[in-house]
Scaffold this motif. Sequence first.
Motif, PDB file in Angstrom:
ATOM      1  N   ILE A  47       0.834  -1.202   0.000  1.00 43.19           N
ATOM      2  CA  ILE A  47       0.000   0.000   0.000  1.00 43.19           C
ATOM      3  C   ILE A  47       0.868   1.250   0.000  1.00 43.19           C
ATOM      4  N   PHE A  48       0.285   2.292  -0.575  1.00 39.30           N
ATOM      5  CA  PHE A  48       0.959   3.587  -0.714  1.00 39.30           C
ATOM      6  C   PHE A  48       0.200   4.566   0.160  1.00 39.30           C
ATOM      7  N   PHE A  49       0.852   5.119   1.158  1.00 40.26           N
ATOM      8  CA  PHE A  49       0.160   6.092   2.001  1.00 40.26           C
ATOM      9  C   PHE A  49       0.771   7.470   1.824  1.00 40.26           C
ATOM     10  N   GLU A  50      -0.112   8.451   1.648  1.00 38.15           N
ATOM     11  CA  GLU A  50       0.325   9.852   1.597  1.00 38.15           C
ATOM     12  C   GLU A  50      -0.730  10.700   2.286  1.00 38.15           C
ATOM     13  N   ASP A  51      -0.285  11.785   2.915  1.00 40.93           N
ATOM     14  CA  ASP A  51      -1.246  12.713   3.513  1.00 40.93           C
ATOM     15  C   ASP A  51      -1.775  13.635   2.428  1.00 40.93           C
ATOM     16  N   GLY A 246       4.782   9.418   1.151  1.00 38.75           N
ATOM     17  CA  GLY A 246       4.228   9.813  -0.151  1.00 38.75           C
ATOM     18  C   GLY A 246       5.147   9.332  -1.223  1.00 38.75           C
ATOM     19  N   GLY A 247       4.981   9.845  -2.393  1.00 42.38           N
ATOM     20  CA  GLY A 247       4.171  10.929  -2.904  1.00 42.38           C
ATOM     21  C   GLY A 247       4.922  12.279  -2.845  1.00 42.38           C
ATOM     22  N   CYS A 248       4.269  13.215  -3.527  1.00 41.51           N
ATOM     23  CA  CYS A 248       4.824  14.575  -3.663  1.00 41.51           C
ATOM     24  C   CYS A 248       5.072  15.241  -2.319  1.00 41.51           C
ATOM     25  N   ILE A 249       4.405  14.758  -1.274  1.00 41.50           N
ATOM     26  CA  ILE A 249       4.573  15.394   0.029  1.00 41.50           C
ATOM     27  C   ILE A 249       6.018  15.244   0.516  1.00 41.50           C
ATOM     28  N   ARG A 277       1.322  20.381   1.290  1.00 40.68           N
ATOM     29  CA  ARG A 277       1.515  20.872  -0.078  1.00 40.68           C
ATOM     30  C   ARG A 277       0.264  20.710  -0.945  1.00 40.68           C
ATOM     31  N   TRP A 278      -0.704  19.905  -0.461  1.00 41.33           N
ATOM     32  CA  TRP A 278      -1.950  19.764  -1.223  1.00 41.33           C
ATOM     33  C   TRP A 278      -2.946  20.865  -0.873  1.00 41.33           C
ATOM     34  N   ASN A 279      -2.586  21.679   0.107  1.00 43.28           N
ATOM     35  CA  ASN A 279      -3.431  22.782   0.548  1.00 43.28           C
ATOM     36  C   ASN A 279      -3.867  23.657  -0.633  1.00 43.28           C
ATOM     37  N   GLY A 378      13.945   9.915  -3.206  1.00 44.17           N
ATOM     38  CA  GLY A 378      13.260  10.755  -4.187  1.00 44.17           C
ATOM     39  C   GLY A 378      11.951  10.156  -4.635  1.00 44.17           C
ATOM     40  N   ASN A 379      10.973  11.032  -4.829  1.00 45.00           N
ATOM     41  CA  ASN A 379       9.692  10.641  -5.418  1.00 45.00           C
ATOM     42  C   ASN A 379       9.542  11.398  -6.722  1.00 45.00           C
ATOM     43  N   GLU A 380       9.159  10.780  -7.758  1.00 43.61           N
ATOM     44  CA  GLU A 380       8.881  11.442  -9.040  1.00 43.61           C
ATOM     45  C   GLU A 380       9.878  12.541  -9.366  1.00 43.61           C
ATOM     46  N   ASN A 381      11.155  12.286  -9.107  1.00 40.84           N
ATOM     47  CA  ASN A 381      12.193  13.243  -9.529  1.00 40.84           C
ATOM     48  C   ASN A 381      12.740  12.782 -10.869  1.00 40.84           C
ATOM     49  N   TYR A 438       2.089   4.983 -13.050  1.00 44.17           N
ATOM     50  CA  TYR A 438       1.181   5.124 -14.193  1.00 44.17           C
ATOM     51  C   TYR A 438      -0.224   5.521 -13.738  1.00 44.17           C
ATOM     52  N   TYR A 439      -0.584   6.730 -14.081  1.00 45.84           N
ATOM     53  CA  TYR A 439      -1.965   7.193 -13.939  1.00 45.84           C
ATOM     54  C   TYR A 439      -2.474   7.327 -15.372  1.00 45.84           C
ATOM     55  N   ARG A 440      -3.206   6.353 -15.825  1.00 50.86           N
ATOM     56  CA  ARG A 440      -3.584   6.279 -17.239  1.00 50.86           C
ATOM     57  C   ARG A 440      -5.027   5.798 -17.381  1.00 50.86           C
ATOM     58  N   GLY A 465       5.061   1.649  -8.307  1.00 50.92           N
ATOM     59  CA  GLY A 465       4.908   2.388  -7.049  1.00 50.92           C
ATOM     60  C   GLY A 465       3.654   3.197  -6.908  1.00 50.92           C
ATOM     61  N   GLU A 466       3.092   3.654  -8.004  1.00 52.68           N
ATOM     62  CA  GLU A 466       1.837   4.412  -7.955  1.00 52.68           C
ATOM     63  C   GLU A 466       1.097   4.116  -9.238  1.00 52.68           C
ATOM     64  N   TYR A 467      -0.088   3.582  -9.133  1.00 54.32           N
ATOM     65  CA  TYR A 467      -0.896   3.407 -10.335  1.00 54.32           C
ATOM     66  C   TYR A 467      -2.369   3.432  -9.991  1.00 54.32           C
ATOM     67  N   ALA A 509      -2.407   4.026  -5.968  1.00 50.90           N
ATOM     68  CA  ALA A 509      -2.309   5.344  -5.317  1.00 50.90           C
ATOM     69  C   ALA A 509      -3.345   6.298  -5.898  1.00 50.90           C
ATOM     70  N   PRO A 510      -3.770   7.282  -5.092  1.00 48.98           N
ATOM     71  CA  PRO A 510      -3.613   7.370  -3.642  1.00 48.98           C
ATOM     72  C   PRO A 510      -4.517   6.380  -2.885  1.00 48.98           C
ATOM     73  N   LEU A 511      -4.292   6.350  -1.578  1.00 52.92           N
ATOM     74  CA  LEU A 511      -4.953   5.343  -0.751  1.00 52.92           C
ATOM     75  C   LEU A 511      -6.315   5.808  -0.223  1.00 52.92           C
ATOM     76  N   GLN A 519      -8.579  16.199  -2.701  1.00 54.35           N
ATOM     77  CA  GLN A 519      -8.010  16.995  -3.793  1.00 54.35           C
ATOM     78  C   GLN A 519      -7.846  16.160  -5.054  1.00 54.35           C
ATOM     79  N   TRP A 520      -7.733  14.833  -4.884  1.00 58.91           N
ATOM     80  CA  TRP A 520      -7.336  13.954  -5.996  1.00 58.91           C
ATOM     81  C   TRP A 520      -8.265  12.754  -6.022  1.00 58.91           C
ATOM     82  N   THR A 521      -8.733  12.431  -7.187  1.00 56.73           N
ATOM     83  CA  THR A 521      -9.534  11.215  -7.378  1.00 56.73           C
ATOM     84  C   THR A 521      -9.046  10.542  -8.654  1.00 56.73           C
TER      85      THR A 521
HETATM   86  O1  AHR Z   1      -0.850   9.955  -5.735  1.00 54.74           O
HETATM   87  C1  AHR Z   1      -0.952  11.335  -5.889  1.00 54.74           C
HETATM   88  C2  AHR Z   1       0.321  11.941  -6.432  1.00 54.74           C
HETATM   89  O2  AHR Z   1       0.566  11.457  -7.708  1.00 54.74           O
HETATM   90  C3  AHR Z   1       1.565  11.604  -5.685  1.00 54.74           C
HETATM   91  O3  AHR Z   1       1.783  12.418  -4.606  1.00 54.74           O
HETATM   92  C4  AHR Z   1       2.642  11.809  -6.703  1.00 54.74           C
HETATM   93  O4  AHR Z   1       3.772  11.030  -6.470  1.00 54.74           O
HETATM   94  C5  AHR Z   1       1.946  11.513  -8.010  1.00 54.74           C
HETATM   95  O5  AHR Z   1       2.138  12.499  -8.938  1.00 54.74           O
END
Ligand code: AHR
Length: 662
Positions: A47-51, A246-249, A277-279, A378-381, A438-440, A465-467, A509-511, A519-521
């Motif tokens: 599982i991927f946890f991010e605030d 996370g994630g971008c956090i 940072r999602w504020n 690093g995340n998504e660098n 992959y967010y596709r 790591g995130e899909y 992701a996200p969880l 903020q994200w769906t």
């Molecule tokens: O899962 C949401 C965001 O998507 C993550 O914080 C980031 O790594 C990716 O861009």
Amino acid sequence: MYIKKLIATSLLITALLLPVFMQAQKNMITVSTNKIIADVQPTMWGIFFEDINLGADGGIYAEMVKNRSFEFYKPLMGWTVTQSKFDEGSVLVTNRHEQDAANPRFIRITKNNAADTLALTNEGFRGMGIKKGLRYDFTVLYRQETVGLKLHVQLISMEGKVIGSSVFTPSDVISKEWKNDGVSLTATDTTLKGKLTIWFEGSGKIGLDMISLFPEDTWKKRPGGMRADMIQLLADMKPGFIRFPGGCIVEGYDLGLRYQWKKTLGPIEQRQLIINRWNSEFAHRPTPDYFQTFGLGFYEYFQLAEDIGASPLPILNAGMACQFNSAEVVPLDELDPYVQDALDLIEFANGDSTTQWGKIRTAMGHAAPFNLKMMGVGNENWGPQYVERLQIFSKAIKARYPDFKLVNSSGTDPDGERFDFLNAALRKNNADIIDEHYYRRPEWFLANANRYDNYPRNASKIFAGEYAAQSDKTVSIDNKNNLQTAIAEAAFMTGLERNAAVVNLASYAPLFAHIDGWQWTPDLIWVNNLQSYGTPNYYVQKLYSTNKGTNVVPALMDGKAVTGQDSLYVSSVIDKNTGDVIIKVVNASVNAINKTIAITGTKKLSNTGTVTVLKSNLLQAVNSFAAPQMVSPVTATVAVKSGKLNAALPANSFSVYRIAIQ
Ligand code: AHR
């Protein structure tokens, strides 16, 4: 003559039946339980946890008071003051930055006239979920300046009724020291969006800070702990690992706002809050009251991993802020503190109490090591600026901990110039594990079920790591967690499983997402203040992680892996611990399909097994608070005859067969 006739008849029968037999063979999926292709790593499904989406504050961190220490940029955000007569300065935000830089602000209540009324109300995180009969623990840090005030602590329902109350009488000692104390109260009713009110009786002057309310029913009943229903959904998945934070956090909008794990340890009033940072990330989903209090910090993440039997996978900042935001980097000659953070984290997790950081962990209550074996840098660098920083980290970490595994970022996308550059550079550096995201659209997931079929086996391993399949498009607010996306992910995951020789970890992701604060769906699990439910995507993840098995075995149709022929996607594993073969079949077509599955390579095949099916008549079907199980798996028994079973695969379905072979 008779013999000739017999031969002729036999030939005729064979000629007539051969196509039927061949057709039957053609339709057949053959699972060879004795031909092991690869081991499935224990970490495989995690599982991927991010605030994000109120995942931690307002989510799994069960604190009900928002802005408990008045450190939001608007110090009284979340609070309202009610008074019978306006009295200048009765609630004064006070700053003691010189004495306490981590927790500078508190409020001073001054009430000169006992006959007046003065109250403070906290609105919670989109309200407070309060449950009838449950105990709530109110605590506060206070400092008496003039004795005389009593605090009436009340739970207020959505309708404005008092549904729980208690009186807190501060000690009558006037002191410059802060004291932590509180009272408990039991709710007399249930409400979805309640509030906490404190009204002050008498007259006097008192300093208040860290005003807090926790339910009694936290995960493992830990005071100040996590929301049990949400954690239970994670525990039910039996995840192989948990990636955090996370994630971008991890990266932060700029380096000043990056995640710094050392600041998340110790007494909670000393964990310096920062803006989340999602504020303000999405203008279309502003969340001005989103901060990170770090009440849920790295110690708690490690403890959570241990509780749910998952390997911890922390991701650390690589000396780079989010490249979609400020793209700030730390100069190479100033990278040391960042690298030191990584080295110290390993010591914090694994060192004994004679080490500097192991001692801190021990003092926090965990003498045994947390058994940390891997970490992400690093995340998504992306870009050469990432590669050069990563090399410095890798060299330092490997020098001290040669067997420690490092996860490297391959950027934001699974293809394109940035990906190609990083993929080549990371492989050249013999990366242990490469993190692909992959967010596709669902079609991409179906078309990529064979993505890893030709990845090199004896090189870097993959962390998916995130899909998440996007029913609309990435960061669209119209994305839905519907059956169609779940089926597409299940199909893609057959490819991850079949390629377990190279794919060692995977996480959706996200969880979490709060229905009034996201903020994200799409997101795996949706919650309000009282309930939480798993999406169809959650059930796909859970079906994989609870049917992980130990070794991949071939599942072939016409001698080939099933990666979309007849809209079918198949993978299979055996589980040496339970003695089962597990076959996962996705039917991504709009029609029901019947297939024969032949199970070979074992003499001890049971003549019954189970099939667990996730399906719906509607591709767009979703779960909801009103119908949380609308799309959820149902288990039935299946018969196995002469080594074969008839797989009746409903349209748009994911079926998991489990049959004993020993
Ligand atoms: O899962 C949401 C965001 O998507 C993550 O914080 C980031 O790594 C990716 O861009």
